[in-house]
Design an enzyme around this catalytic site. Sequence first.
Site, mmCIF file in Angstrom:
data_model
loop_
_atom_site.group_PDB
_atom_site.id
_atom_site.type_symbol
_atom_site.label_atom_id
_atom_site.label_comp_id
_atom_site.label_asym_id
_atom_site.label_seq_id
_atom_site.Cartn_x
_atom_site.Cartn_y
_atom_site.Cartn_z
ATOM 1 N N SER A 172 -6.999 -11.629 -1.226
ATOM 2 C CA SER A 172 -7.846 -11.653 -2.425
ATOM 3 C C SER A 172 -7.777 -12.997 -3.123
ATOM 4 O O SER A 172 -8.606 -13.286 -3.969
ATOM 5 C CB SER A 172 -7.396 -10.624 -3.461
ATOM 6 O OG SER A 172 -6.724 -9.570 -2.913
ATOM 7 N N HIS A 202 -13.074 -9.975 2.861
ATOM 8 C CA HIS A 202 -12.471 -9.418 1.649
ATOM 9 C C HIS A 202 -13.139 -8.106 1.256
ATOM 10 O O HIS A 202 -14.255 -8.086 0.747
ATOM 11 C CB HIS A 202 -12.578 -10.449 0.505
ATOM 12 C CG HIS A 202 -11.847 -10.043 -0.725
ATOM 13 N ND1 HIS A 202 -12.255 -10.373 -1.989
ATOM 14 C CD2 HIS A 202 -10.711 -9.318 -0.892
ATOM 15 C CE1 HIS A 202 -11.416 -9.875 -2.868
ATOM 16 N NE2 HIS A 202 -10.474 -9.225 -2.236
ATOM 17 N N ASN A 223 -13.747 -11.948 -8.095
ATOM 18 C CA ASN A 223 -12.579 -12.150 -8.960
ATOM 19 C C ASN A 223 -12.723 -13.384 -9.839
ATOM 20 O O ASN A 223 -12.013 -13.524 -10.826
ATOM 21 C CB ASN A 223 -11.292 -12.234 -8.134
ATOM 22 C CG ASN A 223 -10.814 -10.849 -7.749
ATOM 23 O OD1 ASN A 223 -11.160 -9.856 -8.400
ATOM 24 N ND2 ASN A 223 -10.042 -10.755 -6.688
ATOM 25 N N GLU A 240 -16.792 -9.656 0.951
ATOM 26 C CA GLU A 240 -16.994 -11.094 0.807
ATOM 27 C C GLU A 240 -16.552 -11.737 2.114
ATOM 28 O O GLU A 240 -15.395 -11.589 2.532
ATOM 29 C CB GLU A 240 -16.147 -11.644 -0.351
ATOM 30 C CG GLU A 240 -16.610 -11.168 -1.722
ATOM 31 C CD GLU A 240 -15.735 -11.668 -2.862
ATOM 32 O OE1 GLU A 240 -16.208 -11.651 -4.000
ATOM 33 O OE2 GLU A 240 -14.568 -12.053 -2.631
HETATM 34 P P1 NAD Z 1 0.117 -2.650 0.619
HETATM 35 O O1 NAD Z 1 1.398 -3.092 0.020
HETATM 36 O O2 NAD Z 1 -0.406 -1.295 0.308
HETATM 37 O O3 NAD Z 1 0.194 -2.789 2.215
HETATM 38 C C1 NAD Z 1 0.715 -3.912 2.881
HETATM 39 C C2 NAD Z 1 1.281 -3.438 4.210
HETATM 40 O O4 NAD Z 1 1.548 -4.578 5.002
HETATM 41 C C3 NAD Z 1 2.590 -2.665 4.077
HETATM 42 O O5 NAD Z 1 2.477 -1.452 4.773
HETATM 43 C C4 NAD Z 1 3.625 -3.597 4.706
HETATM 44 O O6 NAD Z 1 4.663 -2.886 5.366
HETATM 45 C C5 NAD Z 1 2.788 -4.360 5.683
HETATM 46 N N1 NAD Z 1 3.308 -5.670 6.040
HETATM 47 C C6 NAD Z 1 3.884 -6.588 5.243
HETATM 48 N N2 NAD Z 1 4.165 -7.699 5.935
HETATM 49 C C7 NAD Z 1 3.763 -7.484 7.214
HETATM 50 C C8 NAD Z 1 3.773 -8.275 8.402
HETATM 51 N N3 NAD Z 1 4.244 -9.510 8.400
HETATM 52 N N4 NAD Z 1 3.257 -7.727 9.519
HETATM 53 C C9 NAD Z 1 2.775 -6.477 9.517
HETATM 54 N N5 NAD Z 1 2.748 -5.690 8.437
HETATM 55 C C10 NAD Z 1 3.227 -6.189 7.287
HETATM 56 O O7 NAD Z 1 -0.930 -3.781 0.199
HETATM 57 P P2 NAD Z 1 -2.535 -3.649 0.021
HETATM 58 O O8 NAD Z 1 -2.833 -3.284 -1.385
HETATM 59 O O9 NAD Z 1 -3.092 -2.837 1.119
HETATM 60 O O10 NAD Z 1 -2.964 -5.183 0.185
HETATM 61 C C11 NAD Z 1 -2.969 -5.824 1.425
HETATM 62 C C12 NAD Z 1 -3.789 -7.093 1.350
HETATM 63 O O11 NAD Z 1 -5.110 -6.794 0.894
HETATM 64 C C13 NAD Z 1 -3.251 -8.159 0.413
HETATM 65 O O12 NAD Z 1 -3.517 -9.424 0.949
HETATM 66 C C14 NAD Z 1 -4.064 -7.921 -0.853
HETATM 67 O O13 NAD Z 1 -4.147 -9.072 -1.667
HETATM 68 C C15 NAD Z 1 -5.412 -7.563 -0.255
HETATM 69 N N6 NAD Z 1 -6.300 -6.772 -1.129
HETATM 70 C C16 NAD Z 1 -5.809 -5.730 -1.853
HETATM 71 C C17 NAD Z 1 -6.681 -4.995 -2.656
HETATM 72 C C18 NAD Z 1 -6.190 -3.821 -3.460
HETATM 73 O O14 NAD Z 1 -6.910 -3.375 -4.363
HETATM 74 N N7 NAD Z 1 -5.023 -3.286 -3.188
HETATM 75 C C19 NAD Z 1 -8.056 -5.314 -2.687
HETATM 76 C C20 NAD Z 1 -8.528 -6.373 -1.890
HETATM 77 C C21 NAD Z 1 -7.633 -7.096 -1.114
#
Ligand code: NAD
Length: 498
Positions: free
Chosen positions: A123, A144, A194, A156
């Site tokens: 993000s 995204h 954002n 995006e």
């Molecule tokens: P989350 O914490 O729910 O999930 C992340 C997962 O990645 C976890 O299960 C973790 O164990 C795993 N992980 C961490 N490091 C790893 C690695 N090196 N290899 C494999 N697995 C690994 O996080 P999320 O909310 O799903 O966010 C994930 C990504 O998406 C981030 O980059 C975040 O910025 C982006 N994002 C999140 C949102 C949101 O609203 N949550 C929206 C858009 C984008």
Amino acid sequence: MSGRLQGRPVLVVGAGIMGAGIAQVAAQAGHPVWLHDLREGAAGQAKDKLRSTLEGLVAKGKVTAADAQATLQRISVAKSLGDARDAAIAVEAIVEKLEAKRSLLRDLEAALADDAVLATNTSSISITALANGLRHPERVVGMHFFNPVPLMKLVEVVSGLHTDRTVADDVFSLSRTWGKVPVHARSTPGFIVNRIARPFYAEALMLLQEQALSPRDVDACLRAAGFRMGPCELMDLIGHDTNFAVTMSVYEANFGDKRFVPSLVQRELVDGGLLGRKTGRGFFSYPAPEAPAAVDAGPAALPPDIVVCGEGRVADMLFDQVVRHVPAARRDGATRWTGLATATSQLRLTDGVPAFELAAAASQDIAVFDQPLAASGHLAYAVARSASQAWRDEVPAWLRALGYSPVLMADAPGLVVARTVSMLINEAADAVLQGVCTPEGADAAMTLGVNYPAGPFEWLARGSIEDVIGVIDALDATYRGERYRVSPWLRGRGEKHE
Ligand code: NAD
């Protein structure tokens, strides 16, 4: 060449909230999907959770049992990245940390074919920075998604300096076949949504810091303007920690540009652990009290000598309402402002100049009202401090007669809706000026990514560029800083229309 990813195996890395959603959407679109997570068992758990989600959808009749079964069967847990070596695209959704993502991208380069697309759901991290150091940086692209992935339509598609246009185009058309609405974006802090959304929170926080009105009233005014949620309830929902972190990241990534400066009001909520819904308290307390919104029950009246001033959409709207009460009401199209007047008083549509300044140049009692994006609902107004008590009592009665629920606030420039919408338009204009997206892309992003009732350029088309410039210039005249700078994109267009 677009279309080359259709139906091909997809590897999703990170089985958290976003990764699980991306895997679901890809599998529902017919792709074989590999799901991998560093944490042992996490991908399997995500698949189990998806099973119960799909069962729920089957029970509601939204998905057939056969489709649900097929979707699940398409998803396989990859114990290592090597299991997924046939993937034509990897979408990473792991922790939001540059080094973790860079290291994963290097591993993906080693594990997958040389022409596999490496997409990231980041993000906030620069796509250019993520691609740096790879053997084939041209295949790194932002994809995204928005949360919850299966429901939110926007994707995006973010290109960094290295990104090959055909890779971005491939991901764009792939997103379409996944039922999404993709929008191209250039990798700049906050990408489209954002970044453009910052003023929605920032202007509310500024008004709260000045104690101009209450969080409930800020929300009521913006809801009446068509936003599904007000900024205060929305920040409570997102979590002040998350919202503050995004603001900080956009601010810092822009080298401390004052336009994006974070708010002390939000900083204090974060410091105090008042993070919103998830901690039971933010601006509001949760579970929210079921108290109905206060009903505004004062008198509604207009004087017989009322005159509708100005020309254009708002003046026409006012006139339609006024003649219901005063059939003989006159119009005066010669004034340089829009609103209602008698010989002794003026209620003006805000042009950004506070009421006290307007009053200093006039011999009448003055009040200003907010930009009415809708024909009814809460509408903010402010009265010049020099005004008589009789005028203070009369203004809300006029607004009620026009069909609004008046919300008295401090005499802050641009009130609530006018300043917020003007600053959203301004930010979108700057994004276009800097080649981040097109006007159409900005409109699609804001309506689909954060459910705005209209896109910034749609608002602009309904109003006038000069009015937007006027409001921002008036804000700048009051605050005197770098925050309220009119985008050169607007300034240029405004002059063309003169
Ligand atoms: P989350 O914490 O729910 O999930 C992340 C997962 O990645 C976890 O299960 C973790 O164990 C795993 N992980 C961490 N490091 C790893 C690695 N090196 N290899 C494999 N697995 C690994 O996080 P999320 O909310 O799903 O966010 C994930 C990504 O998406 C981030 O980059 C975040 O910025 C982006 N994002 C999140 C949102 C949101 O609203 N949550 C929206 C858009 C984008």
